[in-house]
Write a protein that holds these residues in place. Sequence first.
Motif, PDB file in Angstrom:
ATOM      1  N   GLY A  63       9.717 -16.425  11.362  1.00 21.50           N
ATOM      2  CA  GLY A  63      10.865 -15.847  10.855  1.00 21.50           C
ATOM      3  C   GLY A  63      11.927 -16.779  10.006  1.00 21.50           C
ATOM      4  O   GLY A  63      12.337 -16.325   9.182  1.00 21.50           O
ATOM      5  N   ALA A  64      12.037 -17.850  10.708  1.00 19.24           N
ATOM      6  CA  ALA A  64      13.144 -18.673  10.124  1.00 19.24           C
ATOM      7  C   ALA A  64      12.439 -19.365   8.861  1.00 19.24           C
ATOM      8  O   ALA A  64      13.288 -19.454   7.581  1.00 19.24           O
ATOM      9  CB  ALA A  64      13.234 -20.041  11.021  1.00 19.24           C
ATOM     10  N   GLY A  65      11.250 -19.613   8.699  1.00 17.58           N
ATOM     11  CA  GLY A  65      10.671 -20.048   7.413  1.00 17.58           C
ATOM     12  C   GLY A  65      10.695 -18.992   6.287  1.00 17.58           C
ATOM     13  O   GLY A  65      10.940 -19.219   5.152  1.00 17.58           O
ATOM     14  N   LEU A  66      10.366 -17.574   6.666  1.00 18.66           N
ATOM     15  CA  LEU A  66      10.535 -16.460   5.688  1.00 18.66           C
ATOM     16  C   LEU A  66      11.971 -16.550   5.319  1.00 18.66           C
ATOM     17  O   LEU A  66      12.240 -16.246   4.081  1.00 18.66           O
ATOM     18  CB  LEU A  66      10.081 -15.271   6.720  1.00 18.66           C
ATOM     19  CG  LEU A  66       8.528 -15.154   6.732  1.00 18.66           C
ATOM     20  CD1 LEU A  66       8.227 -13.948   7.555  1.00 18.66           C
ATOM     21  CD2 LEU A  66       7.784 -15.088   5.280  1.00 18.66           C
ATOM     22  N   ARG A  67      13.044 -16.556   6.033  1.00 14.36           N
ATOM     23  CA  ARG A  67      14.441 -16.313   5.812  1.00 14.36           C
ATOM     24  C   ARG A  67      14.721 -17.682   4.898  1.00 14.36           C
ATOM     25  O   ARG A  67      15.374 -17.337   4.064  1.00 14.36           O
ATOM     26  CB  ARG A  67      15.389 -16.433   7.054  1.00 14.36           C
ATOM     27  CG  ARG A  67      16.601 -16.224   6.929  1.00 14.36           C
ATOM     28  CD  ARG A  67      17.382 -15.982   8.130  1.00 14.36           C
ATOM     29  NE  ARG A  67      17.237 -16.771   9.250  1.00 14.36           N
ATOM     30  CZ  ARG A  67      16.502 -16.671  10.384  1.00 14.36           C
ATOM     31  NH1 ARG A  67      15.766 -15.812  10.553  1.00 14.36           N
ATOM     32  NH2 ARG A  67      16.246 -17.782  11.256  1.00 14.36           N
ATOM     33  N   GLU A  68      14.334 -18.618   5.103  1.00 11.23           N
ATOM     34  CA  GLU A  68      14.705 -19.802   4.136  1.00 11.23           C
ATOM     35  C   GLU A  68      13.968 -19.548   2.629  1.00 11.23           C
ATOM     36  O   GLU A  68      14.604 -19.828   1.919  1.00 11.23           O
ATOM     37  CB  GLU A  68      14.216 -20.822   4.930  1.00 11.23           C
ATOM     38  CG  GLU A  68      14.870 -21.643   6.117  1.00 11.23           C
ATOM     39  CD  GLU A  68      14.276 -22.860   6.716  1.00 11.23           C
ATOM     40  OE1 GLU A  68      14.895 -23.206   7.666  1.00 11.23           O
ATOM     41  OE2 GLU A  68      13.435 -23.480   5.913  1.00 11.23           O
ATOM     42  N   ARG A  69      12.698 -19.069   2.517  1.00 12.35           N
ATOM     43  CA  ARG A  69      12.320 -18.948   1.343  1.00 12.35           C
ATOM     44  C   ARG A  69      12.875 -17.659   0.876  1.00 12.35           C
ATOM     45  O   ARG A  69      13.202 -17.904  -0.604  1.00 12.35           O
ATOM     46  CB  ARG A  69      10.610 -18.795   1.556  1.00 12.35           C
ATOM     47  CG  ARG A  69      10.010 -19.641   2.443  1.00 12.35           C
ATOM     48  CD  ARG A  69       9.860 -20.763   1.563  1.00 12.35           C
ATOM     49  NE  ARG A  69      10.773 -21.794   1.696  1.00 12.35           N
ATOM     50  CZ  ARG A  69      10.940 -22.454   2.679  1.00 12.35           C
ATOM     51  NH1 ARG A  69      10.351 -22.494   3.807  1.00 12.35           N
ATOM     52  NH2 ARG A  69      12.054 -23.377   2.949  1.00 12.35           N
ATOM     53  N   GLU A  70      13.523 -16.781   1.450  1.00 16.21           N
ATOM     54  CA  GLU A  70      14.079 -15.851   0.653  1.00 16.21           C
ATOM     55  C   GLU A  70      15.450 -16.333   0.199  1.00 16.21           C
ATOM     56  O   GLU A  70      15.835 -16.283  -1.009  1.00 16.21           O
ATOM     57  CB  GLU A  70      14.458 -14.456   1.469  1.00 16.21           C
ATOM     58  CG  GLU A  70      15.079 -13.282   0.808  1.00 16.21           C
ATOM     59  CD  GLU A  70      15.390 -12.287   1.575  1.00 16.21           C
ATOM     60  OE1 GLU A  70      16.358 -12.253   2.293  1.00 16.21           O
ATOM     61  OE2 GLU A  70      14.514 -11.130   1.335  1.00 16.21           O
ATOM     62  N   GLN A  71      15.990 -17.033   0.850  1.00 13.21           N
ATOM     63  CA  GLN A  71      17.518 -17.801   0.572  1.00 13.21           C
ATOM     64  C   GLN A  71      17.386 -18.511  -0.621  1.00 13.21           C
ATOM     65  O   GLN A  71      18.013 -18.729  -1.616  1.00 13.21           O
ATOM     66  CB  GLN A  71      17.971 -18.484   1.568  1.00 13.21           C
ATOM     67  CG  GLN A  71      18.595 -17.586   2.875  1.00 13.21           C
ATOM     68  CD  GLN A  71      19.804 -16.924   2.491  1.00 13.21           C
ATOM     69  OE1 GLN A  71      20.617 -17.318   1.735  1.00 13.21           O
ATOM     70  NE2 GLN A  71      19.427 -15.466   2.859  1.00 13.21           N
ATOM     71  N   ASP A  72      15.951 -19.307  -0.857  1.00 18.02           N
ATOM     72  CA  ASP A  72      15.840 -20.155  -1.860  1.00 18.02           C
ATOM     73  C   ASP A  72      15.831 -19.363  -3.196  1.00 18.02           C
ATOM     74  O   ASP A  72      16.154 -19.885  -3.999  1.00 18.02           O
ATOM     75  CB  ASP A  72      14.347 -20.863  -1.645  1.00 18.02           C
ATOM     76  CG  ASP A  72      14.435 -21.928  -0.647  1.00 18.02           C
ATOM     77  OD1 ASP A  72      13.400 -22.321  -0.194  1.00 18.02           O
ATOM     78  OD2 ASP A  72      15.730 -22.350  -0.157  1.00 18.02           O
ATOM     79  N   ILE A  73      15.129 -18.196  -3.074  1.00 15.87           N
ATOM     80  CA  ILE A  73      14.914 -17.506  -4.233  1.00 15.87           C
ATOM     81  C   ILE A  73      16.423 -16.904  -4.941  1.00 15.87           C
ATOM     82  O   ILE A  73      16.607 -16.780  -5.941  1.00 15.87           O
ATOM     83  CB  ILE A  73      13.822 -16.452  -4.058  1.00 15.87           C
ATOM     84  CG1 ILE A  73      12.583 -17.113  -3.701  1.00 15.87           C
ATOM     85  CG2 ILE A  73      13.920 -15.491  -5.435  1.00 15.87           C
ATOM     86  CD1 ILE A  73      12.295 -17.971  -4.930  1.00 15.87           C
TER      87      ILE A  73
END
Length: 562
Positions: A63-73
Motif C-alpha cells: 500500500g505504501a509503495g503504490l501510494r508513493e508511485r502515484e505521488q511521484d506521477i
Amino acid sequence: MAQTRTFSLRSLRGQLTLWFSGLSLLTLLCVGLYVGRLATQQMAASAGAAVHAMALTAADLLGAGLREREQDIILLSQAPHFTRGDLTHPDLLPSLLRRRALSEEFAWLGVVDPQGKVIQAVDGLLQGQSVAQRPWFIAARSGVYAGDVHEALLLEKMLPKPPDGEPLRFIDFAAPIRDYSGELVGVVGAHIHWRWVTQTVQTAFDQSARDSGAEILITNAQGIVLYPQKLAHQVQLPAELHTDRNQRTTEVRWDDGLDYLTSMVAVDSRTSRNLGWSIVVRQPLHQALEPAHAMRNRLLALGFLAALAFGAVALRLALSFSRPIEQLAEAAHRIENGDSQADFPEKGQLIEVDQLCQSLRSMTRTLLAHERELEAVNQSLEALVQQRTEALEEANRALEHLATHDPLTGVYNRRRFDDKLRECFDAARRTSQGFAVLLLDADHFKKVNDTYGHPTGDTVLQELARLLTGTIRSVDFVARYGGEEFVILLPHTPDGASAMAVAEKARWAIAQAEFPGPGHITVSVGISVWQADDPGAAATIERADAALYQAKAAGRNRVVLG
C-alpha cells in the motif's frame, strides 16, 4: 510351616500393583493428552499470529509503495516545465529519465498531448504513437488514475521478456497536466513492472516461512489470484474469505481439500482509485501443527514407559506392605483350623506399619499445608514483582521518549539526531554506502513570531514537522535541529540527485500547505552528501549548513546542494 503364596490379582499384593499401575498410566495419559492439546492450541495460535503478521506487513508495504508511485506521477504533472504547456520542451525528457533512474520499477514514462499522441517518452518507446483508446489516458484527462494489473499490449514487442518466463504485466499511473489557467495541456503516464509488486510483497516473506510451507498470494477485488503465476486464475478463494477482506488468521479449507491457517488483509493504498487488492497468506495446517503432534506422541510414549516403571515399583512396594498382613491371615487361618500354636507376626509389626502410615499421612497433611501457604506467598510476591516491573518498564519508555524526542513537535531531537548521524557515518565508512543530510530552515520565521505571537509560531513548527514526516520515506529520519531548523537524514542515498528529489518534494509540500496565522510559509534547504574523505560526521553537517546559507542568500524558498 507357612504356605508359599502365589501372585493373584485378588490378593492385596495384586490389587495394589493393579491400582498403582492403572492410576499411574491413566494420570500420565491424561497429562500427556492435556499437554499435547495445550501445545497444539499454542502452536496454532503462534503460527496464526505469524501468518497474520506476514499478511499485514506485506499489505502495508505494498500500500505504501503504490501510494508513493502515484505521488511521484502527481509531482511530475505539477512540475513547472510541464505546466507551461509546451510538451516538446527539451527539459521534459530529462525529468522523465531522472525519475526512472531513481526507481527501476518504471518500465515506461511519457507525456501525451490532449488528443492522445505520445510526445516524449523514455527510450523513445511509443513516441509518436496514439494511446487515445487506452483506459489510463481516457481516465487521466479528468483526474489522477491508478490502474489494475494488465498484460502489455503496445509495449510487449519493445521490452525484454521477464527471465522467469511469466507474461509481461504492468500497473498504470497517470495524471493530467494543466496550465496555470486550469486548461488541460496533456497527460503524464507511467507503466510499472508487475515484478515490483511481487518483489515488494516477498520482502515480508522470510526463508523460515517458505520452509514451513507458507504461501503468499495477491488477489483482486473479485477474489481472483493475481500472484503467484502458477495459481493465477486457477485457485478460488474459499467463501468465508469473500465475506471479510480483513480477516485475522483462521482455519480454512481450500478448493484442494486441505486445511490451511489463512489470513487475509486488504491493501490500503489510499490512491485515487482503490484497486481492491488483498494479501492472503496461507500455511498448511498439518505443517503448522507438526511440532505439537510430535511432542504429543513423545509424551504418550513416555507415559507408557513411566506406567511400566510405576508397575514394577508398585509390585515391590505391595510385596513389602502385604507380607505382615499375609502372615496375620495365615495365623488366623491356622487358628480357625484349631492350631493353637499359630505363629503371629512379631509383636508391634503391624503397629509400626500403622504408625508409619499415620506418621506419613500426618506429615503429608503438614507438608501440603505448608506448600499451600508458600504457594500463596509466592503468588503474592510474583504479582507484586510483575506490577513493579511493568511500572518500571513504562517509566523507562517514557524517559526514553523524553530523551530522544522534541517535546513541541514530536519528532526526534538534536541529541537523537547526532547519535543517528554517527551511526550512518560509521556504516558509510564500513560499507561505502553513502547517505545525505537535508538542513531546512523556515523563511522569515521571526516575523511569524513577532506578528502572530509565539503560540502561533509553535503551531507552525508542529505543522512543519507533520508535513516533513509525511513526505519522506519510512527509512528516513526527521529531527528538530533547533529553533525553526529541521534536519532530515537520508540513509542509503549516495547521490545528490536522489537527495534533491526528496528535498524538492518536501519544499513543494510545505509551500503548498496552509498554516494557521501566516497562511503560507516557505523553507530553504541545504543538502550535503557523505564523501569518503570526510574526517567526521560534522563535515557533512557543515556542508549542509553552508548550502542552506547559500539558499537563504539566493532568495529563499529553494534547494541548494553543497
